[in-house]
Design an enzyme around this catalytic site. Structure first.
Site, PDB file in Angstrom:
ATOM      1  N   SER A 144       0.851  -1.192   0.000  1.00  0.00           N
ATOM      2  CA  SER A 144       0.000   0.000   0.000  1.00  0.00           C
ATOM      3  C   SER A 144       0.880   1.232   0.000  1.00  0.00           C
ATOM      4  O   SER A 144       2.013   1.208   0.500  1.00  0.00           O
ATOM      5  CB  SER A 144      -0.890   0.011   1.249  1.00  0.00           C
ATOM      6  OG  SER A 144      -1.583   1.237   1.365  1.00  0.00           O
ATOM      7  N   TYR A 155      -2.279  -0.334  10.422  1.00  0.00           N
ATOM      8  CA  TYR A 155      -2.258  -0.700   9.007  1.00  0.00           C
ATOM      9  C   TYR A 155      -0.931  -0.304   8.369  1.00  0.00           C
ATOM     10  O   TYR A 155      -0.310  -1.096   7.642  1.00  0.00           O
ATOM     11  CB  TYR A 155      -3.422  -0.029   8.279  1.00  0.00           C
ATOM     12  CG  TYR A 155      -3.556  -0.426   6.838  1.00  0.00           C
ATOM     13  CD1 TYR A 155      -4.015  -1.690   6.487  1.00  0.00           C
ATOM     14  CD2 TYR A 155      -3.226   0.458   5.808  1.00  0.00           C
ATOM     15  CE1 TYR A 155      -4.144  -2.065   5.156  1.00  0.00           C
ATOM     16  CE2 TYR A 155      -3.350   0.100   4.481  1.00  0.00           C
ATOM     17  CZ  TYR A 155      -3.813  -1.164   4.163  1.00  0.00           C
ATOM     18  OH  TYR A 155      -3.933  -1.540   2.840  1.00  0.00           O
TER      19      TYR A 155
END
Length: 267
Positions: A144, A155
């Site tokens: 990501s 995350y």
């Protein structure tokens, strides 16, 4: 069971295959003739996808899998070997995040690390010996842009870790014939981003990137390309990055509003 794949048809194990980026990737690779081993937790959805993509059942296998469970991971890899004889490509796509609220208020925030970082490492560990012995193979990790410009503590920790793992592993494997690629998406349409009030392309942009690196291996690909500017901005002007992330990405994506650490309204 006698392996059934053609020696010339690459065999891909794809996790998180039942929705979002995984679903789009399964469709793209199936259309290009790969043999696929599709993994996800939702058995009914997964089997329906396999039947849709390959009614004959000859080159696509659905294996319901919990990537956080060691026995389940081993069963996935063994099922691929039993059906097709080998694993040529591992696409580590399964991922989760803390959808809403602050991660420290979540009852199990470490599940994000287990799914997004531990599972790719352990699955890689299972397929790497055969790839190194054969002198060919490809590990594709779906990271990501949050692994370069942090937006959420847990995350981003998982994606920073996956980025470091990917680049470190790639260098460890130089000269072995085994490739490692990292695909780093920005926000794209998926179940994970369903609540985000942001303009987003469809997951097909990531699927195309996966298909491209399988044809022409690259160390890292950011998609959509515009997010490369965000990563550069974060490095060159971190204060400006703070402003952009806090006022746009966190507020719109995670819907924290102005809650403080303890859940009270703050100034």
């Amino acid at each position: 069971m006698t392996p059934t794949s053609s020696p010339t048809r690459p065999v891909v194990v794809l996790t998180g295959a039942s929705s979002g980026i995984g679903l789009a990737t399964a469709e793209a690779l199936a259309a290009q003739g790969y043999a696929l081993v599709l993994a996800a937790r939702r058995a009914d959805t997964l089997h329906a996808l396999a039947r849709r993509l390959d009614p004959s059942g000859s080159r696509i296998l659905a294996v319901p899998t919990d990537v956080t469970d060691d026995a389940s991971r081993r069963s996935l890899v063994q099922a691929a070997r039993d059906r097709f004889g080998r694993v040529d490509v591992l696409v580590n796509n399964a991922g989760v995040t803390v959808e809403k609220g602050w991660w420290w208020d979540d009852p199990d925030p470490l599940r994000v690390l287990r799914v997004n970082l531990e599972a790719p490492i352990e699955l890689t560990r299972l397929v790497l010996p055969e790839m190194r012995t054969r002198g060919s193979g490809h590990i594709v990790n779906i990271g990501s842009v949050a692994g370069r410009a942090a937006t959420n503590g847990m995350y981003s920790a998982s994606k920073f870790g996956l980025r470091g793992f990917s680049h470190g592993l790639r260098r460890e494997l130089l000269g072995t014939g085994v490739h490692v690629s990292l695909i780093a998406p920005g926000f794209v349409q998926s179940e994970m981003t369903a609540g985000a009030n942001l303009p987003m392309p469809g997951p097909e942009v990531v699927a195309r990137a996966v298909a491209d690196v399988l044809r022409r291996p690259q160390p890292e690909v950011i998609v959509p390309r515009a997010y490369a500017a965000l990563a550069l901005l974060n490095s060159a002007a971190p204060r400006l990055g703070d402003l952009l992330v806090s006022r746009v990405l966190i507020a719109r994506r995670y819907q924290h509003g102005k809650k403080g650490q303890h859940g009270k309204k703050g100034g």
